[in-house]
Design a protein around this motif. Structure first.
Motif, short mmCIF file in Angstrom:
data_model
loop_
_atom_site.label_atom_id
_atom_site.label_comp_id
_atom_site.label_asym_id
_atom_site.label_seq_id
_atom_site.Cartn_x
_atom_site.Cartn_y
_atom_site.Cartn_z
N LYS A 150 0.83 -1.21 0.00
CA LYS A 150 0.00 0.00 0.00
C LYS A 150 0.86 1.26 0.00
O LYS A 150 0.49 2.27 -0.60
CB LYS A 150 -0.97 0.00 1.18
N LYS A 151 2.01 1.22 0.65
CA LYS A 151 2.94 2.36 0.58
C LYS A 151 3.37 2.59 -0.86
O LYS A 151 3.44 3.71 -1.34
CB LYS A 151 4.17 2.12 1.46
N GLU A 152 3.67 1.49 -1.55
CA GLU A 152 4.06 1.56 -2.96
C GLU A 152 2.92 2.12 -3.80
O GLU A 152 3.12 2.93 -4.69
CB GLU A 152 4.46 0.16 -3.43
N GLN A 153 1.70 1.68 -3.49
CA GLN A 153 0.52 2.11 -4.24
C GLN A 153 0.28 3.61 -4.16
O GLN A 153 -0.24 4.22 -5.10
CB GLN A 153 -0.71 1.37 -3.71
N THR A 154 0.66 4.24 -3.05
CA THR A 154 0.42 5.68 -2.89
C THR A 154 1.45 6.55 -3.62
O THR A 154 1.29 7.77 -3.67
CB THR A 154 0.41 6.08 -1.39
N LYS A 155 2.47 5.94 -4.21
CA LYS A 155 3.53 6.72 -4.87
C LYS A 155 3.03 7.73 -5.91
O LYS A 155 3.59 8.82 -6.00
CB LYS A 155 4.58 5.80 -5.50
N PHE A 170 -8.88 -8.98 10.57
CA PHE A 170 -10.08 -9.28 11.36
C PHE A 170 -9.99 -10.53 12.22
O PHE A 170 -10.75 -10.66 13.18
CB PHE A 170 -11.30 -9.35 10.45
N SER A 171 -9.13 -11.49 11.93
CA SER A 171 -9.14 -12.72 12.72
C SER A 171 -8.51 -12.51 14.10
O SER A 171 -8.91 -13.17 15.05
CB SER A 171 -8.43 -13.86 11.98
N THR A 172 -7.57 -11.59 14.24
CA THR A 172 -6.89 -11.39 15.51
C THR A 172 -7.74 -10.62 16.52
O THR A 172 -7.81 -11.08 17.65
CB THR A 172 -5.53 -10.71 15.29
N PRO A 173 -8.40 -9.52 16.30
CA PRO A 173 -8.20 -8.52 15.26
C PRO A 173 -7.08 -7.53 15.62
O PRO A 173 -6.79 -7.34 16.79
CB PRO A 173 -9.55 -7.81 15.20
N LEU A 174 -6.53 -6.92 14.57
CA LEU A 174 -5.48 -5.93 14.76
C LEU A 174 -5.51 -4.92 13.63
O LEU A 174 -6.12 -5.15 12.59
CB LEU A 174 -4.10 -6.60 14.84
N SER A 175 -4.85 -3.80 13.88
CA SER A 175 -4.72 -2.78 12.86
C SER A 175 -3.29 -2.24 12.92
O SER A 175 -2.77 -1.99 14.01
CB SER A 175 -5.72 -1.63 13.08
N PHE A 176 -2.68 -2.11 11.78
CA PHE A 176 -1.34 -1.53 11.68
C PHE A 176 -1.46 -0.21 10.96
O PHE A 176 -2.05 -0.14 9.87
CB PHE A 176 -0.38 -2.47 10.94
N VAL A 177 -0.91 0.85 11.56
CA VAL A 177 -0.96 2.19 10.98
C VAL A 177 0.47 2.61 10.64
O VAL A 177 1.33 2.64 11.52
CB VAL A 177 -1.59 3.20 11.95
N ALA A 178 0.69 2.92 9.38
CA ALA A 178 1.99 3.42 8.93
C ALA A 178 1.81 4.84 8.40
O ALA A 178 0.78 5.16 7.81
CB ALA A 178 2.56 2.53 7.83
N GLU A 179 2.81 5.67 8.63
CA GLU A 179 2.77 7.03 8.11
C GLU A 179 3.84 7.13 7.02
O GLU A 179 4.93 6.57 7.14
CB GLU A 179 3.06 8.05 9.22
N LYS A 180 3.48 7.83 5.96
CA LYS A 180 4.41 8.00 4.84
C LYS A 180 4.51 9.47 4.51
O LYS A 180 3.54 10.17 4.48
CB LYS A 180 3.89 7.20 3.64
#
Length: 180
Positions: A150-155, A170-180
């Protein structure tokens, strides 16, 4: 590391956001409910947020009906819509940003974020791009790979505006937030 988890009531999406009508918000909340229910989660399951932020939220959602399951039978589409809903609520809790406009196709991201108190600001002044992705069932390796993708996709839209990439699993559930 974490304080007491904040409760996120997914049906609150039906109140709408600046770029999300109440009707769409209700649809996103339904998708969230189906994804969480299909993973066997109970009301109050905690979602862990990592990456740029460390947080924990308790999720609450509406009861899933057989009609909802028939409506949301496309797993990929449902997961994507549910990820939007959770990402919108998480970003509002962790920043002073909210969804202010849907992005156009070809930009490499999904939505524009702006400050919650943006009354009277010049359009897109102090704004942030948002790219969201959902994974119904995956491990941390898959989540990190999706963040990289997704970082690549925003280029195509890199330059003046920063971006948040949010992946919801959703199975864990968890969310990972990255800033670019």
């Amino acid at each position: 590391m974490f304080g007491e988890p904040i409760e996120l009531v997914l049906t609150d999406l039906s109140q709408g956001l600046p770029a999300i009508t109440p009707a769409l918000g209700a649809v996103l909340a339904e998708a969230c409910a189906v994804c969480l229910d299909e993973q066997g989660h109970c009301q109050g399951v905690e979602i862990i947020v990592s990456g740029e932020f460390s947080a924990k939220f308790k999720l609450r959602w509406q009861t899933v009906t057989s009609q909802m399951l028939r409506c949301w039978n496309d797993e990929e589409f449902t997961t994507e819509q549910a990820a939007y809903g959770i990402a919108f609520l998480i970003i509002r809790q962790l920043t002073n940003l909210t969804v202010i406009e849907r992005s156009s196709k070809g930009t490499g991201f999904d939505y524009w974020l702006g400050t919650i108190d943006a009354e009277g600001e010049t359009p897109f002044q102090n704004k942030v791009r948002l790219e969201v992705s959902g994974i119904r069932k995956g491990d941390s390796t898959r989540v990190k790979a999706r963040v990289k993708q997704k970082k690549e996709q925003t280029k195509p839209s890199d330059g003046k505006y920063p971006a948040y990439i949010i992946v919801v699993e959703f199975s864990t559930p968890l969310s990972f937030v990255a800033e670019k």
